[in-house]
Design a protein around this motif. Structure first.
Motif, PDB file in Angstrom:
ATOM      1  N   TRP A 120       0.828  -1.214   0.000  1.00 33.39           N
ATOM      2  CA  TRP A 120       0.000   0.000   0.000  1.00 33.39           C
ATOM      3  C   TRP A 120       0.855   1.253   0.000  1.00 33.39           C
ATOM      4  CZ3 TRP A 120      -0.878   3.515   4.218  1.00 33.39           C
ATOM      5  CH2 TRP A 120      -1.854   4.481   3.958  1.00 33.39           C
ATOM      6  N   LEU A 121       1.948   1.207   0.797  1.00 33.68           N
ATOM      7  CA  LEU A 121       2.841   2.363   0.864  1.00 33.68           C
ATOM      8  C   LEU A 121       3.549   2.584  -0.476  1.00 33.68           C
ATOM      9  CD1 LEU A 121       4.409   1.864   4.411  1.00 33.68           C
ATOM     10  CD2 LEU A 121       2.876   3.700   3.696  1.00 33.68           C
ATOM     11  N   ASN A 122       3.800   1.493  -1.170  1.00 33.42           N
ATOM     12  CA  ASN A 122       4.473   1.595  -2.478  1.00 33.42           C
ATOM     13  C   ASN A 122       3.477   1.710  -3.633  1.00 33.42           C
ATOM     14  OD1 ASN A 122       7.113   1.408  -1.390  1.00 33.42           O
ATOM     15  ND2 ASN A 122       6.897  -0.822  -1.235  1.00 33.42           N
ATOM     16  N   ASP A 123       2.179   1.810  -3.263  1.00 34.80           N
ATOM     17  CA  ASP A 123       1.113   1.922  -4.267  1.00 34.80           C
ATOM     18  C   ASP A 123       1.137   0.744  -5.236  1.00 34.80           C
ATOM     19  OD1 ASP A 123      -1.118   3.066  -5.354  1.00 34.80           O
ATOM     20  OD2 ASP A 123       0.005   4.377  -6.719  1.00 34.80           O
ATOM     21  N   GLU A 124       1.319  -0.493  -4.669  1.00 36.86           N
ATOM     22  CA  GLU A 124       1.415  -1.689  -5.500  1.00 36.86           C
ATOM     23  C   GLU A 124       0.221  -2.626  -5.287  1.00 36.86           C
ATOM     24  OE1 GLU A 124       5.116  -3.393  -4.394  1.00 36.86           O
ATOM     25  OE2 GLU A 124       6.339  -1.868  -5.407  1.00 36.86           O
ATOM     26  N   LEU A 125      -0.799  -2.201  -4.529  1.00 40.95           N
ATOM     27  CA  LEU A 125      -1.943  -3.076  -4.258  1.00 40.95           C
ATOM     28  C   LEU A 125      -2.817  -3.235  -5.490  1.00 40.95           C
ATOM     29  CD1 LEU A 125      -3.130  -1.775  -0.761  1.00 40.95           C
ATOM     30  CD2 LEU A 125      -1.933  -3.913  -1.237  1.00 40.95           C
ATOM     31  N   THR A 126      -3.303  -4.448  -5.685  1.00 41.43           N
ATOM     32  CA  THR A 126      -4.293  -4.685  -6.731  1.00 41.43           C
ATOM     33  C   THR A 126      -5.622  -4.131  -6.238  1.00 41.43           C
ATOM     34  OG1 THR A 126      -4.971  -6.824  -5.858  1.00 41.43           O
ATOM     35  CG2 THR A 126      -3.090  -6.811  -7.381  1.00 41.43           C
ATOM     36  N   PRO A 127      -6.578  -3.902  -7.104  1.00 39.39           N
ATOM     37  CA  PRO A 127      -7.890  -3.388  -6.648  1.00 39.39           C
ATOM     38  C   PRO A 127      -8.509  -4.265  -5.562  1.00 39.39           C
ATOM     39  CG  PRO A 127      -7.692  -3.174  -9.019  1.00 39.39           C
ATOM     40  CD  PRO A 127      -6.484  -3.949  -8.590  1.00 39.39           C
ATOM     41  N   ALA A 128      -8.398  -5.579  -5.691  1.00 35.57           N
ATOM     42  CA  ALA A 128      -8.976  -6.495  -4.697  1.00 35.57           C
ATOM     43  C   ALA A 128      -8.264  -6.342  -3.361  1.00 35.57           C
ATOM     44  CB  ALA A 128      -8.890  -7.936  -5.197  1.00 35.57           C
ATOM     45  N   GLU A 129      -6.896  -6.285  -3.422  1.00 40.18           N
ATOM     46  CA  GLU A 129      -6.126  -6.140  -2.186  1.00 40.18           C
ATOM     47  C   GLU A 129      -6.410  -4.796  -1.530  1.00 40.18           C
ATOM     48  OE1 GLU A 129      -2.233  -6.686  -3.753  1.00 40.18           O
ATOM     49  OE2 GLU A 129      -2.186  -8.857  -3.347  1.00 40.18           O
ATOM     50  N   LYS A 130      -6.599  -3.770  -2.351  1.00 46.26           N
ATOM     51  CA  LYS A 130      -6.871  -2.444  -1.802  1.00 46.26           C
ATOM     52  C   LYS A 130      -8.192  -2.421  -1.044  1.00 46.26           C
ATOM     53  CE  LYS A 130      -6.915   2.424  -3.082  1.00 46.26           C
ATOM     54  NZ  LYS A 130      -6.817   3.413  -4.171  1.00 46.26           N
ATOM     55  N   ARG A 131      -9.201  -3.115  -1.603  1.00 45.71           N
ATOM     56  CA  ARG A 131     -10.493  -3.168  -0.912  1.00 45.71           C
ATOM     57  C   ARG A 131     -10.363  -3.855   0.438  1.00 45.71           C
ATOM     58  NH1 ARG A 131     -12.465  -4.170  -6.159  1.00 45.71           N
ATOM     59  NH2 ARG A 131     -12.438  -6.438  -5.789  1.00 45.71           N
ATOM     60  N   VAL A 132      -9.601  -4.950   0.481  1.00 46.04           N
ATOM     61  CA  VAL A 132      -9.381  -5.685   1.734  1.00 46.04           C
ATOM     62  C   VAL A 132      -8.654  -4.805   2.738  1.00 46.04           C
ATOM     63  CG1 VAL A 132      -8.186  -7.622   2.807  1.00 46.04           C
ATOM     64  CG2 VAL A 132      -9.400  -7.942   0.636  1.00 46.04           C
ATOM     65  N   PHE A 133      -7.608  -4.104   2.223  1.00 41.75           N
ATOM     66  CA  PHE A 133      -6.796  -3.280   3.119  1.00 41.75           C
ATOM     67  C   PHE A 133      -7.610  -2.121   3.700  1.00 41.75           C
ATOM     68  CE2 PHE A 133      -3.780   0.175   3.951  1.00 41.75           C
ATOM     69  CZ  PHE A 133      -2.909  -0.465   4.824  1.00 41.75           C
ATOM     70  N   GLU A 134      -8.459  -1.492   2.888  1.00 42.52           N
ATOM     71  CA  GLU A 134      -9.236  -0.346   3.356  1.00 42.52           C
ATOM     72  C   GLU A 134     -10.346  -0.752   4.316  1.00 42.52           C
ATOM     73  OE1 GLU A 134      -8.659   2.615  -0.512  1.00 42.52           O
ATOM     74  OE2 GLU A 134     -10.552   1.524  -0.228  1.00 42.52           O
ATOM     75  N   GLN A 135     -10.702  -2.029   4.284  1.00 45.31           N
ATOM     76  CA  GLN A 135     -11.729  -2.512   5.215  1.00 45.31           C
ATOM     77  C   GLN A 135     -11.152  -2.867   6.576  1.00 45.31           C
ATOM     78  OE1 GLN A 135     -13.696  -5.749   3.228  1.00 45.31           O
ATOM     79  NE2 GLN A 135     -14.690  -4.409   1.710  1.00 45.31           N
ATOM     80  N   ASP A 136      -9.830  -2.869   6.679  1.00 47.32           N
ATOM     81  CA  ASP A 136      -9.181  -3.187   7.951  1.00 47.32           C
ATOM     82  C   ASP A 136      -9.433  -2.060   8.967  1.00 47.32           C
ATOM     83  OD1 ASP A 136      -6.530  -2.940   9.769  1.00 47.32           O
ATOM     84  OD2 ASP A 136      -6.941  -5.041   9.268  1.00 47.32           O
ATOM     85  N   GLY A 137      -9.555  -2.416  10.238  1.00 46.23           N
ATOM     86  CA  GLY A 137      -9.842  -1.427  11.273  1.00 46.23           C
ATOM     87  C   GLY A 137      -8.745  -0.404  11.473  1.00 46.23           C
ATOM     88  N   ASP A 138      -7.505  -0.722  11.019  1.00 46.99           N
ATOM     89  CA  ASP A 138      -6.390   0.201  11.231  1.00 46.99           C
ATOM     90  C   ASP A 138      -6.142   1.102  10.022  1.00 46.99           C
ATOM     91  OD1 ASP A 138      -5.864  -0.788  13.745  1.00 46.99           O
ATOM     92  OD2 ASP A 138      -4.526  -2.369  12.995  1.00 46.99           O
TER      93      ASP A 138
END
Length: 303
Positions: free
Chosen positions: A10-28
């Motif tokens: 995420w910091l390197n802006d390398e997330l796929t759209p699916a991974e980004k959705r998972v990451f943004e749903q995280d509580g942190d």
């Protein structure tokens, strides 16, 4: 993929759209975004250093440890909040400022109620009432004997184990002792309810319940005699007379060869124990003596 790998991508802006959705749903996620937004305020040269992620990660770990500590502390805060709220509810709704006034053996006292009504308690007696909204709910509990001078206002209730006395601005005496219940009205109107029996008393009327038997009588005095330090009785079992003498003088009295249910009419003064004993024994042809412990024994006929 674990959280650390997602964070790096995420910091390197390398997330796929699916991974980004998972990451943004995280509580942190909000916490991470805040750190990055703050980091954007740094000079650009700082972001070009190879150790940038490690520095950021170390900051993240420190922050996260604090977050974990706060997460652990939150349940305690919730518990504390519940306790505080519960105590607040208790004091708001259940702490009704209950007042208890009582007398000791041989003691009389006069209490002024919130509406300026006055209650004079006889020896070994007790009243209990709530100060909250007293003017709208003039109600008290009585155990023993008391003389009332009630200020005008709403209905005034005296609750005893054997009955309820209801009045509006009047003077009356209530005596409630074990199997004896008596109400004497000196002024105004008094309504007495005991079980299925309900009576209205006018000035000079007496309501009596003795051993569950109801009777009515008249009283000629302007106030109860005990307020003048004189106990009087009319056809009362001798055991009740002895009980009253014990309350007034704090002595122990026993009887021998005597029917304690025998009725007594008369009285005694509250000034001298010797004279008081003579006042209740001589009219009934009884004798008495005081033993080594200063206890009094009253004797009847040995026949």
């Amino acid at each position: 993929m674990d959280k650390e790998d997602l964070l790096k991508k995420w910091l390197n802006d390398e997330l796929t759209p699916a991974e980004k959705r998972v990451f943004e749903q995280d509580g942190d996620f909000t916490f991470h975004q805040t750190i990055v937004d703050s980091a954007k305020q740094f000079k650009a040269s700082n972001f070009s250093k190879p150790e940038t992620f490690k520095d950021l990660e170390s900051v993240y770990q420190v922050k996260k440890s604090k977050t974990i500590l706060l997460d652990w502390f939150k349940p305690l805060l919730k518990i504390a909040s519940v306790v505080v709220i519960t105590l607040g509810i208790y004091f708001a709704f259940f702490n009704t400022n209950i007042i208890v006034e009582k007398t000791l053996v041989g003691q009389h006292t006069t209490i002024e109620l919130p509406d300026h009504s006055k209650v004079t308690l006889n020896a070994d007696s007790e009243i209990e009432y709530s100060q909250v909204n007293w003017s709208d709910n003039r109600r008290l509990n009585l155990d023993g004997e008391a003389y009332f001078k009630v200020a005008k206002g709403r209905i005034f209730d005296v609750v005893t184990k054997q009955g309820v006395v209801t009045v509006v601005g009047t003077e009356f005496n209530v005596n409630q002792r074990d199997d004896y219940f008596e109400v004497q009205c000196y002024e105004g109107v008094v309504k007495v309810t005991s079980g299925d029996v309900s009576k209205t008393l006018l000035a000079g009327d007496t309501y009596r319940l003795l051993n569950k038997e109801f009777s009515q009588d008249k009283v000629s005095e302007l106030s109860p005699q005990w307020t003048q330090n004189i106990s009087t009785f009319k056809a009362i079992p001798f055991k009740d007379v002895i009980a009253e003498l014990q309350r007034q003088y704090d002595v122990k009295i026993s009887v021998e060869h005597l029917d304690s249910e025998r009725l007594f009419t008369g009285g005694f003064m509250h000034e001298n124990i010797e004279n008081a004993i003579i006042s209740i024994t001589q009219p009934m042809g009884l004798s008495y003596k005081t033993n080594a412990s200063n206890d009094i024994i009253i004797y009847g006929d040995k026949k």
